[in-house]
Motif scaffolding. Structure first.
Motif, PDB file in Angstrom:
ATOM      1  N   ALA A  59       0.809  -1.219   0.000  1.00 28.60           N
ATOM      2  CA  ALA A  59       0.000   0.000   0.000  1.00 28.60           C
ATOM      3  C   ALA A  59       0.843   1.270   0.000  1.00 28.60           C
ATOM      4  O   ALA A  59       0.329   2.356  -0.276  1.00 28.60           O
ATOM      5  CB  ALA A  59      -0.935   0.004   1.198  1.00 28.60           C
ATOM      6  N   ASP A  60       2.137   1.148   0.306  1.00 27.09           N
ATOM      7  CA  ASP A  60       3.013   2.314   0.372  1.00 27.09           C
ATOM      8  C   ASP A  60       3.776   2.567  -0.925  1.00 27.09           C
ATOM      9  O   ASP A  60       4.624   3.451  -0.991  1.00 27.09           O
ATOM     10  CB  ASP A  60       3.999   2.159   1.531  1.00 27.09           C
TER      11      ASP A  60
ATOM     12  N   ARG B 123       4.057   2.681 -10.077  1.00 23.44           N
ATOM     13  CA  ARG B 123       5.330   2.222 -10.654  1.00 23.44           C
ATOM     14  C   ARG B 123       6.099   1.312  -9.694  1.00 23.44           C
ATOM     15  O   ARG B 123       7.235   0.974  -9.950  1.00 23.44           O
ATOM     16  CB  ARG B 123       6.196   3.425 -11.029  1.00 23.44           C
ATOM     17  N   SER B 124       5.454   0.979  -8.587  1.00 16.41           N
ATOM     18  CA  SER B 124       6.026   0.141  -7.529  1.00 16.41           C
ATOM     19  C   SER B 124       7.099   0.849  -6.707  1.00 16.41           C
ATOM     20  O   SER B 124       7.872   0.206  -6.000  1.00 16.41           O
ATOM     21  CB  SER B 124       6.591  -1.167  -8.091  1.00 16.41           C
ATOM     22  N   LEU B 125       7.158   2.179  -6.773  1.00 11.44           N
ATOM     23  CA  LEU B 125       8.123   2.968  -5.994  1.00 11.44           C
ATOM     24  C   LEU B 125       7.489   3.472  -4.703  1.00 11.44           C
ATOM     25  O   LEU B 125       6.295   3.798  -4.664  1.00 11.44           O
ATOM     26  CB  LEU B 125       8.617   4.159  -6.817  1.00 11.44           C
TER      27      LEU B 125
ATOM     28  N   LEU C 220       7.050   7.426   2.903  1.00 14.92           N
ATOM     29  CA  LEU C 220       8.392   7.592   3.461  1.00 14.92           C
ATOM     30  C   LEU C 220       8.337   8.425   4.732  1.00 14.92           C
ATOM     31  O   LEU C 220       8.961   8.087   5.738  1.00 14.92           O
ATOM     32  CB  LEU C 220       9.330   8.244   2.441  1.00 14.92           C
ATOM     33  N   LEU C 221       7.559   9.500   4.723  1.00 19.86           N
ATOM     34  CA  LEU C 221       7.453  10.348   5.912  1.00 19.86           C
ATOM     35  C   LEU C 221       6.806   9.603   7.070  1.00 19.86           C
ATOM     36  O   LEU C 221       7.173   9.799   8.233  1.00 19.86           O
ATOM     37  CB  LEU C 221       6.702  11.633   5.583  1.00 19.86           C
ATOM     38  N   ARG C 222       5.844   8.723   6.783  1.00 18.90           N
ATOM     39  CA  ARG C 222       5.255   7.898   7.845  1.00 18.90           C
ATOM     40  C   ARG C 222       6.293   6.939   8.424  1.00 18.90           C
ATOM     41  O   ARG C 222       6.363   6.734   9.633  1.00 18.90           O
ATOM     42  CB  ARG C 222       4.043   7.110   7.329  1.00 18.90           C
ATOM     43  N   TYR C 223       7.112   6.342   7.558  1.00 19.86           N
ATOM     44  CA  TYR C 223       8.182   5.462   8.028  1.00 19.86           C
ATOM     45  C   TYR C 223       9.167   6.246   8.902  1.00 19.86           C
ATOM     46  O   TYR C 223       9.622   5.747   9.927  1.00 19.86           O
ATOM     47  CB  TYR C 223       8.930   4.818   6.863  1.00 19.86           C
TER      48      TYR C 223
ATOM     49  N   ALA D 192       8.185  -4.133  -1.649  1.00 24.42           N
ATOM     50  CA  ALA D 192       8.772  -5.320  -1.020  1.00 24.42           C
ATOM     51  C   ALA D 192      10.287  -5.225  -0.811  1.00 24.42           C
ATOM     52  O   ALA D 192      10.893  -6.150  -0.290  1.00 24.42           O
ATOM     53  CB  ALA D 192       8.431  -6.586  -1.798  1.00 24.42           C
ATOM     54  N   GLU D 193      10.884  -4.106  -1.174  1.00 25.76           N
ATOM     55  CA  GLU D 193      12.334  -3.937  -0.986  1.00 25.76           C
ATOM     56  C   GLU D 193      12.625  -3.476   0.438  1.00 25.76           C
ATOM     57  O   GLU D 193      11.882  -2.693   1.020  1.00 25.76           O
ATOM     58  CB  GLU D 193      12.856  -2.899  -1.977  1.00 25.76           C
ATOM     59  N   LYS D 194      13.731  -3.947   0.985  1.00 28.67           N
ATOM     60  CA  LYS D 194      14.181  -3.500   2.298  1.00 28.67           C
ATOM     61  C   LYS D 194      15.020  -2.230   2.132  1.00 28.67           C
ATOM     62  O   LYS D 194      15.739  -2.086   1.158  1.00 28.67           O
ATOM     63  CB  LYS D 194      15.024  -4.583   2.962  1.00 28.67           C
ATOM     64  N   PHE D 195      14.873  -1.319   3.101  1.00 26.91           N
ATOM     65  CA  PHE D 195      15.681  -0.102   3.105  1.00 26.91           C
ATOM     66  C   PHE D 195      15.970   0.272   4.548  1.00 26.91           C
ATOM     67  O   PHE D 195      15.314  -0.202   5.470  1.00 26.91           O
ATOM     68  CB  PHE D 195      14.990   1.041   2.342  1.00 26.91           C
TER      69      PHE D 195
END
Length: 87
Positions: A15-16, A20-22, A28-31, A73-76
């Motif tokens: 949902a985030d 384009r799957s980005l 990002l600000l919520r994270y 689904a990518e880790k950061f």
């Protein structure tokens, strides 16, 4: 000025991400806000601490350096720095 750093690895939820799957900037600000709260808890500043001290947790300023937007689904990794409060 004394600073305390905290690092956390997160995964981009479906949902985030945008069409384009980005990772969306709003997500990002919520994270960032979540990691900041986790940072405070790691230093013992949980709900009980704020209740006992009649205070609240605030994200007063945010600076974000993005080298590449993560994909679904990518880790950061996010790193926060807590600065001493100045009146």
């Amino acid at each position: 000025m004394e600073q305390f750093f905290y690092t956390e690895t997160m995964t981009v939820m479906n949902a985030d991400a945008d069409f384009r799957s980005l990772l969306k900037p709003s997500a990002l600000l919520r994270y960032v806000e979540q990691v900041s709260a986790d940072h405070a808890r790691a230093y013992g500043m949980d709900r009980q601490f704020f209740t006992e001290h009649h205070s609240a947790f605030l994200v007063a300023k945010t600076a974000v350096q993005i080298t590449r937007r993560p994909m679904r689904a990518e880790k950061f990794t996010l790193t926060t720095a807590c600065e001493v409060f100045k009146k």
